[in-house]
Design a protein around this motif. Structure first.
Motif, PDB file in Angstrom:
ATOM      1  N   PRO A  36       0.800  -0.899  -0.212  1.00 26.78           N
ATOM      2  CA  PRO A  36       0.221  -0.570   0.166  1.00 26.78           C
ATOM      3  C   PRO A  36       0.946   1.611   0.047  1.00 26.78           C
ATOM      4  N   GLU A  37       0.021   2.077  -0.346  1.00 24.56           N
ATOM      5  CA  GLU A  37       1.340   3.789  -0.702  1.00 24.56           C
ATOM      6  C   GLU A  37       0.533   4.514   0.312  1.00 24.56           C
ATOM      7  N   TYR A  38      -0.389   4.173   1.031  1.00 23.10           N
ATOM      8  CA  TYR A  38      -0.583   5.070   2.000  1.00 23.10           C
ATOM      9  C   TYR A  38      -1.668   5.023   3.485  1.00 23.10           C
ATOM     10  N   ASN A  79     -11.965  -1.326  -2.153  1.00 22.16           N
ATOM     11  CA  ASN A  79     -11.240  -0.266  -2.593  1.00 22.16           C
ATOM     12  C   ASN A  79     -10.112  -0.169  -2.385  1.00 22.16           C
ATOM     13  N   SER A  80      -9.120  -0.732  -1.345  1.00 22.43           N
ATOM     14  CA  SER A  80      -7.898  -1.039  -0.967  1.00 22.43           C
ATOM     15  C   SER A  80      -6.925  -1.366  -1.087  1.00 22.43           C
ATOM     16  N   GLU A  81      -6.821  -1.637  -2.254  1.00 27.24           N
ATOM     17  CA  GLU A  81      -5.747  -1.873  -2.980  1.00 27.24           C
ATOM     18  C   GLU A  81      -4.326  -0.776  -2.341  1.00 27.24           C
ATOM     19  N   LYS A  82      -4.413   0.194  -2.564  1.00 28.62           N
ATOM     20  CA  LYS A  82      -3.446   1.343  -2.785  1.00 28.62           C
ATOM     21  C   LYS A  82      -3.000   2.310  -1.167  1.00 28.62           C
ATOM     22  N   LEU A  94      -4.725  -4.583   7.303  1.00 29.49           N
ATOM     23  CA  LEU A  94      -6.270  -4.215   8.064  1.00 29.49           C
ATOM     24  C   LEU A  94      -5.043  -3.879   9.302  1.00 29.49           C
ATOM     25  N   THR A  95      -4.790  -2.786   9.989  1.00 24.70           N
ATOM     26  CA  THR A  95      -4.175  -2.404  11.665  1.00 24.70           C
ATOM     27  C   THR A  95      -5.922  -2.479  12.335  1.00 24.70           C
TER      28      THR A  95
END
Length: 143
Positions: free
Chosen positions: A2-4, A26-29, A48-49
């Motif tokens: 992930p980028e961010y 939609n969480s690939e980035k 996920l944290t």
């Protein structure tokens, strides 16, 4: 990778849990940092944290913020780019107090997001296109 990181409140149950299904798809980035009262109720995922926090407590909110900043500093999560404030409570009277003596609806819906914003502004300033997103209502005027 992930980028961010996207930090969110209020996505572990209720209407927020429905919104989280869209975020998860939609969480690939980004890496999702889910701030919630009971991380044990959240299904774990690779990106996920969970961070335990009772938003009706200043001490718990500050502890969660310290943990989030530590995770970034240690490189365990990417830098923060987005903060989503969705958590909220609604009491129809002004007699329910938070752990710190504030009216609880005001504390959870206003004070804790303010503490998050003040603490995380420097993180978002270091990010291109950093942003806060706030959902809300006028529920604190219930009585």
């Amino acid at each position: 990778m992930p980028e961010y990181s996207l930090v969110s409140t209020g996505l572990s149950s209720g209407i927020g849990a429905f919104a989280r299904t869209y975020i998860d798809k939609n969480s690939e980035k980004f890496h999702h940092v889910l701030v919630c009262r009971d991380p044990g109720k959240v299904v774990k995922k690779a990106n996920l944290t969970t961070v335990k926090c009772n938003l009706s407590s200043v001490a718990s909110t500050k502890q969660a913020l310290e943990e989030i900043e530590r995770l970034v500093q240690e490189g365990k999560i990417p830098p923060i780019k987005v903060v989503l404030f969705n958590a909220g409570v609604s009491h129809m009277t002004r007699t329910t107090s938070s752990k710190d003596g504030f009216e609880e609806t005001f504390h959870v819906n206003v004070i804790s997001p303010y503490l998050f914003a003040r603490q995380l502004i420097p993180s978002l300033e270091n990010s291109t296109e950093g942003r806060f997103s706030v959902t809300g209502s006028n529920t604190h005027f219930g009585d």
